[in-house]
Design an enzyme around this catalytic site. Structure first.
Site, PDB file in Angstrom:
ATOM      1  N   ASN A  35      -7.235  -2.750  14.476  1.00  0.00           N
ATOM      2  CA  ASN A  35      -8.636  -3.051  14.160  1.00  0.00           C
ATOM      3  C   ASN A  35      -8.749  -4.233  13.200  1.00  0.00           C
ATOM      4  O   ASN A  35      -9.811  -4.506  12.657  1.00  0.00           O
ATOM      5  CB  ASN A  35      -9.331  -1.812  13.573  1.00  0.00           C
ATOM      6  CG  ASN A  35      -8.690  -1.361  12.265  1.00  0.00           C
ATOM      7  OD1 ASN A  35      -7.775  -2.005  11.753  1.00  0.00           O
ATOM      8  ND2 ASN A  35      -9.168  -0.261  11.719  1.00  0.00           N
ATOM      9  N   GLU A  77      -9.684  -1.964   5.503  1.00  0.00           N
ATOM     10  CA  GLU A  77     -10.259  -1.625   6.797  1.00  0.00           C
ATOM     11  C   GLU A  77     -11.539  -2.423   7.040  1.00  0.00           C
ATOM     12  O   GLU A  77     -12.194  -2.865   6.084  1.00  0.00           O
ATOM     13  CB  GLU A  77     -10.591  -0.122   6.821  1.00  0.00           C
ATOM     14  CG  GLU A  77      -9.380   0.786   6.655  1.00  0.00           C
ATOM     15  CD  GLU A  77      -8.571   0.943   7.937  1.00  0.00           C
ATOM     16  OE1 GLU A  77      -8.536   0.006   8.755  1.00  0.00           O
ATOM     17  OE2 GLU A  77      -7.965   2.011   8.125  1.00  0.00           O
ATOM     18  N   HIS A 100      -7.057  -4.596  10.299  1.00  0.00           N
ATOM     19  CA  HIS A 100      -6.808  -4.376   8.865  1.00  0.00           C
ATOM     20  C   HIS A 100      -5.520  -5.056   8.417  1.00  0.00           C
ATOM     21  O   HIS A 100      -4.583  -5.213   9.200  1.00  0.00           O
ATOM     22  CB  HIS A 100      -6.824  -2.883   8.500  1.00  0.00           C
ATOM     23  CG  HIS A 100      -5.659  -2.083   8.987  1.00  0.00           C
ATOM     24  ND1 HIS A 100      -5.787  -0.889   9.639  1.00  0.00           N
ATOM     25  CD2 HIS A 100      -4.312  -2.289   8.899  1.00  0.00           C
ATOM     26  CE1 HIS A 100      -4.604  -0.403   9.930  1.00  0.00           C
ATOM     27  NE2 HIS A 100      -3.692  -1.235   9.493  1.00  0.00           N
ATOM     28  N   ASP A 111       0.806  -1.210   0.000  1.00  0.00           N
ATOM     29  CA  ASP A 111       0.000   0.000   0.000  1.00  0.00           C
ATOM     30  C   ASP A 111       0.848   1.272   0.000  1.00  0.00           C
ATOM     31  O   ASP A 111       2.067   1.228   0.203  1.00  0.00           O
ATOM     32  CB  ASP A 111      -0.943  -0.002   1.208  1.00  0.00           C
ATOM     33  CG  ASP A 111      -0.269  -0.505   2.477  1.00  0.00           C
ATOM     34  OD1 ASP A 111       0.979  -0.510   2.535  1.00  0.00           O
ATOM     35  OD2 ASP A 111      -0.971  -0.907   3.415  1.00  0.00           O
TER      36      ASP A 111
HETATM   37  C1  F6R Z   1       1.502  -1.270   6.081  1.00  0.00           C
HETATM   38  C2  F6R Z   1       0.267  -2.014   6.202  1.00  0.00           C
HETATM   39  C3  F6R Z   1      -0.512  -1.971   7.460  1.00  0.00           C
HETATM   40  C4  F6R Z   1       0.339  -2.273   8.688  1.00  0.00           C
HETATM   41  C5  F6R Z   1      -0.511  -2.196   9.931  1.00  0.00           C
HETATM   42  C6  F6R Z   1       0.303  -2.414  11.195  1.00  0.00           C
HETATM   43  O1  F6R Z   1       2.054  -1.482   4.816  1.00  0.00           O
HETATM   44  O2  F6R Z   1      -0.109  -2.627   5.312  1.00  0.00           O
HETATM   45  O3  F6R Z   1      -1.545  -2.908   7.371  1.00  0.00           O
HETATM   46  O4  F6R Z   1       0.898  -3.546   8.564  1.00  0.00           O
HETATM   47  O5  F6R Z   1      -1.113  -0.954  10.026  1.00  0.00           O
HETATM   48  O6  F6R Z   1       1.185  -1.376  11.374  1.00  0.00           O
HETATM   49  P1  F6R Z   1       2.325  -1.424  12.505  1.00  0.00           P
HETATM   50  O7  F6R Z   1       3.266  -2.505  12.116  1.00  0.00           O
HETATM   51  O8  F6R Z   1       2.959  -0.080  12.469  1.00  0.00           O
HETATM   52  O9  F6R Z   1       1.625  -1.706  13.773  1.00  0.00           O
END
Ligand code: F6R
Length: 541
Positions: free
Chosen positions: A136, A143, A138, A67
């Site tokens: 959450n 989401e 995702h 992403d």
């Molecule tokens: C980032 C992504 C997100 C993160 C998620 C967890 O490329 O795809 O899904 O993996 O938000 O983020 P952290 O590792 O910062 O807790």
């Protein structure tokens, strides 16, 4: 889903790196799906080091990131392109033309997404996809929603994600509110998936992922339909947490333990035993609530002095203002959490049984030497309380007919001879009767007599102190022998301040008892109570 639980973030990162490295070794021109965020940083560090050591070669590897924020330019320090350059691409021998991240500057997100999806397909598809997980649930930026998008698309970020990601930005309003992200089926098409989760903020979602079914409100649960997903997480993310409360006359100790009996947090407050029972419990509840805001607590276990009526769940104690006090009920009402309660000596025994010297034994007997003598009986790793909740009052077994009077109304109770208070009384009496002894002089110099005095005088070669100690060991050994004869446990554990004397207490005691039942000093000491109390809740699950 295969689950690998690691001790900590570093171990998680190392294990994940090994799997990625094997993929690259097996197929040097493999296609990797990559994630950003704080979780994979350790993985990328490990990969960069392995590359530097010549263990893996990135020259033929192709990557697709999950992403990118939208809109954002690649040289913005918050962009995922910038992140990847900084954490991985600039540190390994990868061909940058083979690295792909959705274009956050595109004027036409729809065609950019379609192009991205096409490029993944044309590359032969992703061999190994790395994922983090949002609090959450995702994955990528898919989401929670009623309908999940299957392919790469432009999406709005939820308030929860904006809040979580604001830690990387100067202020929350700087966090972009939209992103381009691979969709759920783009992710599920990967041949193999590694999902990483670290830290207690991920514990709740990891529980939902592992316990609940498949649900679009936790998008990561979609991974359950994939045949080759491995979740690599650390203990904090994986394990439930339990709060143990150890109520004492002067302070109340609190400890959070994880599912592996590690204490992850400790705290204490004064008991204020001059307050009414409800006031004391309200203070404890306030502290529990504070702790529960920081840790995902599943339940509260309480160790308290006194006798618990397990029918009415009330506590009566002589050295606290608890007279049939509904301590567990008050705590449950104030915190909304399930509360389990038991006697403090029993909790200490349980703690020692699950995480201390007794960890390899099912049946242990713990003797706490202090002002009195407390006992905790553990049978099959569970507290034995007897029919009325007060089993284990070994301080009041009689070892001397017509012996010293005890506050319980009887005479000759063991604690009148073998508690630390008894040792102090015996020390004082011997010094009084031998005014010229080293022992008497030690007391004169120190202006105090405590459980250590006799050891100090013995160190200085005092025969009077030696005699006091030998007699004390005789008394201690009588009780320990009785206990062994009645219970024949796998282990007897001695705790309380005097057990700090270690082998100087233990060796003569073992010799005097003369049994093949092992006798050991508590390994957990003051922590046994909180671990045991927390274990009440853990065992109740
Ligand atoms: C980032 C992504 C997100 C993160 C998620 C967890 O490329 O795809 O899904 O993996 O938000 O983020 P952290 O590792 O910062 O807790």
């Amino acid at each position: 889903m295969r689950v690998i639980v690691c001790n900590d973030y570093d171990e998680m990162s190392r294990k994940a790196a090994k799997l990625v490295a094997s993929q690259i070794v097996l197929k040097p021109d493999c296609v990797l799906g990559l994630a950003t965020g704080s979780t994979p940083i350790g993985l990328y560090d490990n990969l960069a080091q392995m590359n530097k050591r010549g263990e893996i070669d990135f020259s033929e590897v192709t990557t697709f990131n999950l992403d990118e924020y939208y809109p954002i330019s690649p040289d913005n320090e918050q962009s995922y392109r910038y992140f990847m350059e900084h954490h991985l691409f600039n540190r390994v021998n990868i061909n940058k033309n083979r690295t792909h991240i959705p274009d956050g500057t595109t004027k036409d997100p729809e065609s950019e997404c379609a192009k991205y999806e096409r490029m993944i397909e044309e590359s032969g598809g992703i061999d190994l996809q790395i994922l983090g997980i949002g609090q959450n649930g995702h994955i990528g930026f898919n989401e929670p929603d009623n309908n999940l998008n299957t392919v790469t698309h432009l999406t709005n970020l939820t308030e929860n994600t904006i809040e979580a990601n604001s830690r990387f930005f100067e202020k929350k309003s700087d966090v972009p509110t939209r992103a381009l992200t691979m969709g759920i089926s783009s992710i599920l098409k990967s041949r193999k998936i590694i999902l990483l989760a670290s830290g207690r903020t991920k514990h709740k979602v990891v529980r939902e992922l592992l316990n609940d079914g498949i649900n679009t409100s936790v998008p990561a649960t979609m991974l359950k339909v994939h045949p080759d997903v491995v979740l690599i997480c650390d203990k904090e993310a994986y394990s439930d947490m339990y709060l143990g409360v150890d109520i004492g006359g002067t302070s109340v100790k609190f400890g959070v333990i994880d599912g592996f009996n590690n204490i992850v947090f400790k705290d204490s407050i004064p008991t204020h035993k001059d307050m009414p029972a409800k006031g004391i419990v309200d203070n404890i509840a306030a502290q529990c609530l504070k702790i529960a805001q920081r840790f995902p607590i599943s339940s509260i276990g309480v160790g308290t002095p006194g006798i618990i009526d397990f029918d009415t769940k009330t506590v009566s104690a002589t050295n606290l203002p608890f007279d049939k006090a509904p301590v567990a009920l008050w705590l449950k009402e104030a915190t909304g959490l399930n509360v389990y309660i038991n006697n403090d000596a029993n909790c200490a025994a349980l703690g020692e049984a699950v995480a201390g010297e007794g960890a390899g034994e099912n049946d242990i007997f713990m003797i706490t030497l202090g002002t009195g003598i407390g006992g905790g009986i553990i049978i099959d790793k569970k507290i034995y309380t007897g029919k009325h909740g007060d089993a284990g009052e070994i301080g009041h077994m009689c070892i001397e007919t017509d012996g010293l009077p005890c506050a319980c109304g009887n005479r000759g109770c063991w604690e009148k001879y073998a508690s630390v208070s008894a040792l102090i009384a015996q020390t004082e009496a011997a010094a009084e009767a031998n005014k010229d002894s080293i022992l008497a002089n030690v007391i004169k110099d120190d202006c105090v007599v405590d459980g250590k005095t006799v050891f100090k005088a013995m160190n200085m070669g005092c025969p009077v102190a030696q005699k006091v100690f030998d007699k004390y060991i005789d008394y201690l050994a009588i009780g320990v022998r009785n206990i062994i004869n009645i219970f024949r446990p796998g282990l007897v554990v001695i705790s309380g301040g005097i057990s700090e004397a270690g082998d100087r207490l233990l060796k003569p005691l073992i010799q005097k008892v003369g049994s093949d039942t092992p006798i050991k000093i508590s390994r957990l000491q003051n922590d046994a109570g909180i671990i045991g109390a927390a274990t009440l809740g853990k065992n109740a699950k």
